[in-house]
Design a protein around this motif. Structure first.
Motif, PDB file in Angstrom:
ATOM      1  N   ILE A  51       0.845  -1.199   0.000  1.00  0.00           N
ATOM      2  CA  ILE A  51       0.000   0.000   0.000  1.00  0.00           C
ATOM      3  C   ILE A  51       0.885   1.255   0.000  1.00  0.00           C
ATOM      4  N   LEU A  52       1.937   1.228   0.832  1.00  0.00           N
ATOM      5  CA  LEU A  52       2.833   2.399   0.928  1.00  0.00           C
ATOM      6  C   LEU A  52       3.567   2.678  -0.380  1.00  0.00           C
ATOM      7  N   THR A  53       3.811   1.622  -1.152  1.00  0.00           N
ATOM      8  CA  THR A  53       4.548   1.817  -2.411  1.00  0.00           C
ATOM      9  C   THR A  53       3.612   2.006  -3.601  1.00  0.00           C
ATOM     10  N   GLY A  54       2.323   1.996  -3.328  1.00  0.00           N
ATOM     11  CA  GLY A  54       1.345   2.222  -4.404  1.00  0.00           C
ATOM     12  C   GLY A  54       1.113   1.000  -5.273  1.00  0.00           C
ATOM     13  N   LEU A  55       1.613  -0.183  -4.834  1.00  0.00           N
ATOM     14  CA  LEU A  55       1.415  -1.397  -5.630  1.00  0.00           C
ATOM     15  C   LEU A  55      -0.041  -1.862  -5.552  1.00  0.00           C
ATOM     16  N   ILE A  56      -0.667  -1.662  -4.401  1.00  0.00           N
ATOM     17  CA  ILE A  56      -2.105  -1.966  -4.294  1.00  0.00           C
ATOM     18  C   ILE A  56      -2.820  -0.793  -3.615  1.00  0.00           C
ATOM     19  N   GLU A  57      -4.123  -0.728  -3.846  1.00  0.00           N
ATOM     20  CA  GLU A  57      -4.915   0.328  -3.212  1.00  0.00           C
ATOM     21  C   GLU A  57      -5.514  -0.220  -1.927  1.00  0.00           C
ATOM     22  N   PRO A  58      -5.544   0.594  -0.864  1.00  0.00           N
ATOM     23  CA  PRO A  58      -6.145   0.094   0.380  1.00  0.00           C
ATOM     24  C   PRO A  58      -7.656  -0.070   0.218  1.00  0.00           C
ATOM     25  N   THR A  59      -8.195  -1.133   0.845  1.00  0.00           N
ATOM     26  CA  THR A  59      -9.659  -1.311   0.791  1.00  0.00           C
ATOM     27  C   THR A  59     -10.342  -0.291   1.692  1.00  0.00           C
ATOM     28  N   HIS A  60      -9.668   0.048   2.783  1.00  0.00           N
ATOM     29  CA  HIS A  60     -10.164   1.101   3.677  1.00  0.00           C
ATOM     30  C   HIS A  60      -9.004   2.023   4.018  1.00  0.00           C
TER      31      HIS A  60
END
Lengths: 298, 235
Positions: free
Chosen positions: B27-36
């Motif tokens: 999430i911090l590296t922008g590889l995935i988007e947080p669900t919340h």
């Protein structure tokens, strides 16, 4: 936002070049190995066309024909055999080369892990990968067919044609053989894309090598049977049944003759097979590419 | 979970397998988007300008994903050019980093022939190439030789002193204890501790981070587990 910004500008060119270079490299090249390089591989692809043309000099030579007592040669009929061989080579070489690059056809996990943390739009990565693949296939298609395009028409026409006919012959040969090469490559891309999108990743990994095996058998069979199929072209024209569908280079032979303006009714049907197959494969490739990208890269 | 990293701080991120460390890193590296929830950088949601954020981010992944047909120098050139660094600056930094990490002699060798530690140095160099403001490190010491590990430990301190934000995810508690100012300890996707190592030692009256970690994530039965392994392989 202009087009350059929207589609990545400089990163697009850098990445396209990178992906293209990756197609010409062995993934696990060790330090001591010399790099094969793009020119060497393209030269290898061009060799069969050159060898075939050198054999045909004698066949179409009016002088040699005169010595043998062949005073009139039906060039339209005689060339069908050779055109089929050229088309088979074009179809098979590009198909086999694409099979060899099976693991790099679509954006993969490695691309994702390396490129996703960089400030590059996902659309740029997608376009670069697609462009790299398109250039790779085009380069091979040109390399395989270029010598045939330049030598075969003058060899066949000899001193019997006009300059405009020669130009038309060259262009027809180029378009038909390029389309055959494109057809071979697209067939592999569609097959890879289909299984990649239908199967779970772990199953795909297991099935993948068997699919490649079947594809290689298919392409090599096309090449090994090319001479025999070429000998029976007259019979195939009369038959025109389901057997035609087994030999894609035949479809492109129809296209070749149509472009030359020499197509009879049966060959027009073969040409229509070629056109439909190319359109279906191009659309399917694009759809599978987008789906594969969404599944594996996003 | 919620935590903040001020500039100049090295935050250690600890947790057992499956506690959510890798998800946080992605999430911090922008590889995935947080669900919340969201990640704020300088008060702005990183998703509002993800590429702007990535320009200021350096990331050392846990797994050494590299284009192994490229040489070390070519790989760094590719990353630097994709980050649109000026050619002269890029060349200067590549030469400097290769020199610092003792990779100059092997700079033209294919990455396929690099050892794990050498690949790790290339990943570190790639992450530092553009002088990032925030550095996310996932097991950065993996495979490094003793000297390089010492250089990296010192380097992390130097980077923090230069005002950079360092997020350091690891299993190696001794290094975290030595390098990090603050630690976040996760268990079952929840933050069970977030404080300085010294304050955690004081609060829990335990001598080191390893014992603090074991107590917080309920790993009291470590001796018993180790003995069980021996029993299983002898059974």
């Amino acid at each position: 936002m202009n087009l350059k910004e929207r589609f990545g500008g400089e990163p697009l060119a850098i990445l396209t070049n990178h992906f293209l270079g990756r197609y010409f490299e062995t993934e696990e090249a060790q330090s001591g190995e010399l790099r094969t390089g793009i020119p060497a591989l393209l030269g290898l692809a061009a060799a069969p066309g050159f060898i075939l043309c050198s054999f045909l000099f004698e066949k179409y030579s009016t002088l040699v024909g005169w010595f043998r007592g062949i005073l009139t040669l039906d060039r339209d009929l005689t060339t069908l055999h050779d055109k089929y061989i050229f088309l088979s080579i074009a179809f098979v070489v590009c198909g086999v080369v694409t099979v060899m690059k099976w693991n790099q056809l679509f954006p993969d996990r490695r691309d994702y892990m390396i490129l996703a943390p960089l400030p590059i739009r996902p659309a740029t990565v997608f376009l670069a990968k697609l462009s790299g693949l398109a250039i790779f296939v085009s380069l091979f298609a040109i390399a395989v067919n270029l010598i045939g395009c330049l030598l075969f028409p003058p060899v066949v026409l000899g001193n019997t044609g006009t300059f405009s006919l020669l130009v038309r012959y060259v262009l027809s040969h180029f378009v038909a053989t390029f389309c055959a090469s494109l057809g071979g490559a697209l067939f592999v891309i569609v097959t890879a894309g289909f299984w990649m999108n239908v199967l779970p990743v772990s199953t795909m990994r297991r099935v993948s090598s068997w699919v490649q095996f079947v594809l290689l058998v298919f392409f090599l069979t096309q090449l090994l049977l090319a001479a025999q199929v070429a000998e029976t072209l007259a019979l195939l024209q009369l038959d025109n049944g389901w057997r035609i569908l087994l030999f894609p280079p035949l479809w492109f032979l129809g296209l070749y003759e149509q472009l030359l303006g020499k197509s009879v009714a049966d060959l027009s049907l073969w040409a229509s097979y070629a056109r439909v197959a190319l359109i279906i494969c191009a659309i399917a490739s694009l759809v599978f590419y987008v789906l594969g990208y969404v599944r594996h890269f996003r | 979970m919620s935590f903040e990293i001020p500039r100049g701080q090295i935050l250690g991120y600890l947790g057992p397998n499956g506690s959510g460390k890798s998800t946080t890193v992605k999430i911090l590296t922008g590889l995935i988007e947080p669900t919340h929830g969201r990640v704020l950088f300088d008060g702005n949601d990183i998703r509002d300008d993800i590429n702007g954020y990535k320009r200021r981010l350096g990331y050392v992944p846990e797994e050494p994903h590299l284009y192994t047909h490229l040489s070390g120098r070519e790989y760094l050139q590719l990353i630097g050019r994709l980050r649109q660094l000026p050619a002269a600056t890029l060349d200067r930094r590549i030469e400097g980093l290769l020199d610092v990490f003792d990779l100059t002699s092997s700079r033209h060798m294919a990455l396929a022939s690099y050892s794990k530690g050498m690949r790790q140095k290339i990943l570190l160099s790639a992450a530092l190439l553009h002088d990032p403001e925030i550095l996310v490190l996932d097991e950065p010491f993996s495979g490094l030789d003793v000297t390089s590990a010492q250089v990296l430990k010192k380097l992390l301190k130097v980077l923090a002193n230069a005002g950079k934000i360092l997020f350091y995810s690891s299993h190696v508690l001794e290094v975290v204890e030595r390098v990090c100012d603050h630690v976040v300890i996760l268990d079952k996707s929840r933050v069970v501790a977030h404080d300085s190592v010294a304050r955690l030692r004081e609060l829990m009256t335990l001598p080191d981070l390893e014992q603090i970690f074991a107590q917080l994530v309920g790993q009291e039965d470590i001796d018993e587990r180790a003995t069980s392994v021996l029993e299983v392989i002898r059974s």
